[in-house]
Design a protein around this motif. Sequence first.
Motif, PDB file in Angstrom:
ATOM      1  N   PRO A 149       0.787  -1.246   0.000  1.00 27.20           N
ATOM      2  CA  PRO A 149       0.000   0.000   0.000  1.00 27.20           C
ATOM      3  C   PRO A 149       0.810   1.283   0.000  1.00 27.20           C
ATOM      4  O   PRO A 149       0.532   2.195  -0.787  1.00 27.20           O
ATOM      5  CB  PRO A 149      -0.835  -0.134   1.285  1.00 27.20           C
ATOM      6  N   GLU A 150       1.823   1.403   0.866  1.00 23.47           N
ATOM      7  CA  GLU A 150       2.553   2.669   0.977  1.00 23.47           C
ATOM      8  C   GLU A 150       3.550   2.849  -0.171  1.00 23.47           C
ATOM      9  O   GLU A 150       3.508   3.849  -0.892  1.00 23.47           O
ATOM     10  CB  GLU A 150       3.278   2.719   2.323  1.00 23.47           C
ATOM     11  N   ALA A 151       4.441   1.908  -0.355  1.00 24.31           N
ATOM     12  CA  ALA A 151       5.520   2.079  -1.336  1.00 24.31           C
ATOM     13  C   ALA A 151       5.072   1.825  -2.769  1.00 24.31           C
ATOM     14  O   ALA A 151       5.277   2.659  -3.658  1.00 24.31           O
ATOM     15  CB  ALA A 151       6.685   1.161  -0.981  1.00 24.31           C
ATOM     16  N   TRP A 152       4.479   0.671  -3.018  1.00 24.33           N
ATOM     17  CA  TRP A 152       4.149   0.296  -4.394  1.00 24.33           C
ATOM     18  C   TRP A 152       3.029   1.143  -4.986  1.00 24.33           C
ATOM     19  O   TRP A 152       3.079   1.505  -6.166  1.00 24.33           O
ATOM     20  CB  TRP A 152       3.806  -1.190  -4.466  1.00 24.33           C
ATOM     21  N   LEU A 153       2.041   1.487  -4.197  1.00 24.78           N
ATOM     22  CA  LEU A 153       0.962   2.322  -4.740  1.00 24.78           C
ATOM     23  C   LEU A 153       1.437   3.751  -4.965  1.00 24.78           C
ATOM     24  O   LEU A 153       1.003   4.410  -5.910  1.00 24.78           O
ATOM     25  CB  LEU A 153      -0.263   2.283  -3.825  1.00 24.78           C
ATOM     26  N   THR A 154       2.331   4.241  -4.092  1.00 28.47           N
ATOM     27  CA  THR A 154       2.916   5.569  -4.311  1.00 28.47           C
ATOM     28  C   THR A 154       3.722   5.585  -5.609  1.00 28.47           C
ATOM     29  O   THR A 154       3.599   6.500  -6.428  1.00 28.47           O
ATOM     30  CB  THR A 154       3.817   5.960  -3.133  1.00 28.47           C
ATOM     31  N   ALA A 155       4.540   4.553  -5.790  1.00 38.22           N
ATOM     32  CA  ALA A 155       5.345   4.467  -7.010  1.00 38.22           C
ATOM     33  C   ALA A 155       4.460   4.376  -8.251  1.00 38.22           C
ATOM     34  O   ALA A 155       4.706   5.044  -9.261  1.00 38.22           O
ATOM     35  CB  ALA A 155       6.265   3.252  -6.930  1.00 38.22           C
ATOM     36  N   LEU A 171      13.987   9.259 -14.369  1.00 33.92           N
ATOM     37  CA  LEU A 171      14.971   9.487 -13.324  1.00 33.92           C
ATOM     38  C   LEU A 171      14.306   9.256 -11.973  1.00 33.92           C
ATOM     39  O   LEU A 171      13.315   9.911 -11.637  1.00 33.92           O
ATOM     40  CB  LEU A 171      15.525  10.909 -13.393  1.00 33.92           C
ATOM     41  N   ILE A 172      14.858   8.341 -11.193  1.00 33.68           N
ATOM     42  CA  ILE A 172      14.287   8.003  -9.890  1.00 33.68           C
ATOM     43  C   ILE A 172      15.297   8.352  -8.811  1.00 33.68           C
ATOM     44  O   ILE A 172      16.389   7.784  -8.749  1.00 33.68           O
ATOM     45  CB  ILE A 172      13.922   6.504  -9.813  1.00 33.68           C
ATOM     46  N   HIS A 173      14.929   9.306  -7.951  1.00 28.80           N
ATOM     47  CA  HIS A 173      15.777   9.689  -6.834  1.00 28.80           C
ATOM     48  C   HIS A 173      15.552   8.739  -5.653  1.00 28.80           C
ATOM     49  O   HIS A 173      14.481   8.152  -5.506  1.00 28.80           O
ATOM     50  CB  HIS A 173      15.483  11.126  -6.403  1.00 28.80           C
ATOM     51  N   ALA A 174      16.563   8.612  -4.798  1.00 32.44           N
ATOM     52  CA  ALA A 174      16.485   7.741  -3.616  1.00 32.44           C
ATOM     53  C   ALA A 174      16.004   6.350  -4.018  1.00 32.44           C
ATOM     54  O   ALA A 174      15.084   5.780  -3.441  1.00 32.44           O
ATOM     55  CB  ALA A 174      15.568   8.341  -2.561  1.00 32.44           C
ATOM     56  N   ALA A 175      16.659   5.798  -5.015  1.00 31.78           N
ATOM     57  CA  ALA A 175      16.194   4.547  -5.623  1.00 31.78           C
ATOM     58  C   ALA A 175      16.355   3.331  -4.716  1.00 31.78           C
ATOM     59  O   ALA A 175      15.806   2.268  -5.022  1.00 31.78           O
ATOM     60  CB  ALA A 175      16.942   4.294  -6.930  1.00 31.78           C
ATOM     61  N   ALA A 176      17.067   3.465  -3.595  1.00 31.07           N
ATOM     62  CA  ALA A 176      17.230   2.334  -2.680  1.00 31.07           C
ATOM     63  C   ALA A 176      16.155   2.315  -1.602  1.00 31.07           C
ATOM     64  O   ALA A 176      16.119   1.396  -0.789  1.00 31.07           O
ATOM     65  CB  ALA A 176      18.605   2.367  -2.024  1.00 31.07           C
ATOM     66  N   SER A 177      15.278   3.310  -1.595  1.00 32.31           N
ATOM     67  CA  SER A 177      14.184   3.337  -0.619  1.00 32.31           C
ATOM     68  C   SER A 177      13.064   2.408  -1.070  1.00 32.31           C
ATOM     69  O   SER A 177      13.102   1.855  -2.171  1.00 32.31           O
ATOM     70  CB  SER A 177      13.640   4.762  -0.486  1.00 32.31           C
ATOM     71  N   GLY A 178      12.060   2.250  -0.230  1.00 30.53           N
ATOM     72  CA  GLY A 178      10.941   1.400  -0.600  1.00 30.53           C
ATOM     73  C   GLY A 178      10.232   1.867  -1.854  1.00 30.53           C
ATOM     74  O   GLY A 178       9.995   1.096  -2.790  1.00 30.53           O
ATOM     75  N   VAL A 179       9.903   3.162  -1.898  1.00 24.50           N
ATOM     76  CA  VAL A 179       9.245   3.715  -3.080  1.00 24.50           C
ATOM     77  C   VAL A 179      10.188   3.671  -4.275  1.00 24.50           C
ATOM     78  O   VAL A 179       9.773   3.400  -5.408  1.00 24.50           O
ATOM     79  CB  VAL A 179       8.765   5.155  -2.823  1.00 24.50           C
ATOM     80  N   GLY A 180      11.478   3.920  -4.034  1.00 24.38           N
ATOM     81  CA  GLY A 180      12.440   3.904  -5.126  1.00 24.38           C
ATOM     82  C   GLY A 180      12.595   2.533  -5.747  1.00 24.38           C
ATOM     83  O   GLY A 180      12.593   2.396  -6.980  1.00 24.38           O
ATOM     84  N   VAL A 181      12.747   1.505  -4.918  1.00 23.61           N
ATOM     85  CA  VAL A 181      12.875   0.134  -5.427  1.00 23.61           C
ATOM     86  C   VAL A 181      11.644  -0.263  -6.230  1.00 23.61           C
ATOM     87  O   VAL A 181      11.735  -0.856  -7.305  1.00 23.61           O
ATOM     88  CB  VAL A 181      13.105  -0.851  -4.264  1.00 23.61           C
ATOM     89  N   ALA A 182      10.470   0.091  -5.711  1.00 20.95           N
ATOM     90  CA  ALA A 182       9.235  -0.210  -6.428  1.00 20.95           C
ATOM     91  C   ALA A 182       9.158   0.552  -7.745  1.00 20.95           C
ATOM     92  O   ALA A 182       8.753   0.008  -8.779  1.00 20.95           O
ATOM     93  CB  ALA A 182       8.019   0.131  -5.554  1.00 20.95           C
ATOM     94  N   SER A 183       9.586   1.808  -7.721  1.00 30.54           N
ATOM     95  CA  SER A 183       9.537   2.641  -8.925  1.00 30.54           C
ATOM     96  C   SER A 183      10.437   2.098 -10.029  1.00 30.54           C
ATOM     97  O   SER A 183      10.061   2.096 -11.206  1.00 30.54           O
ATOM     98  CB  SER A 183       9.942   4.081  -8.590  1.00 30.54           C
ATOM     99  N   VAL A 184      11.636   1.638  -9.652  1.00 33.79           N
ATOM    100  CA  VAL A 184      12.557   1.074 -10.638  1.00 33.79           C
ATOM    101  C   VAL A 184      11.915  -0.115 -11.340  1.00 33.79           C
ATOM    102  O   VAL A 184      11.939  -0.229 -12.574  1.00 33.79           O
ATOM    103  CB  VAL A 184      13.877   0.653  -9.965  1.00 33.79           C
TER     104      VAL A 184
END
Length: 206
Positions: A149-155, A171-184
């Motif tokens: 819910p928090e990371a993947w839906l935000t991404a 371009l994904i900033h802070a790519a090692a965070s939860g949202v970042g990993v999901a965004s990648v």
Amino acid sequence: MLRTAAIAAAGAAVAACLYALTRRPRLAFDLPGTMSAIVARDAACTVVTVPTPQPAAGEVLIQVRATAINRLDVMQRRGKSPVPKGVTEVLGLEAAGIVVATSSAAFEVGDEVLALVPGGSYAEYVAVDATTVMRKPRSMSWAEAASVPEAWLTASLNLRLANVSPGETVLIHAAASGVGVASVQLARAAGARVLVTVGSAAKLEL
């Protein structure tokens, strides 16, 4: 066509399995009057006994099977981010579990769900607005569902707002965070070329 969508990441969602138990409005189980929950006290997580929540109109009560750790939980534990007015002091912003009571026609007792909550998921039960609850895919474990819910839906929302298309550059900033990993992962799945920023070389291994 080259377009860069800058995605600010917001919190690490490391799924952590929690408790289980029981429920109310459409009843299938007897609810205990109190439950165990985790709050932040003196910069530490503390287990306390609190009243079991009851679902208000339009809410469901979830028996928590798994929750997740987000950056805001860590900040609140450290005393660096006060709990918003009107929100429970119990930590936790997302949960996966079983509906044990419902005041909403959208869900039935026994439904397996995941939910985004304003707070309160570090507990045996959490009451949440039914509009932020989703049914859990059978293929997902409880831990996987709690991390969505928090990371993947935000991404997902950020990429949709950017209208990312195959062949574009993201371009994904802070790519090692939860949202970042999901965004990648979501950007790659959309066929985009992904560039990232991280705080250290070690984080590139994630």
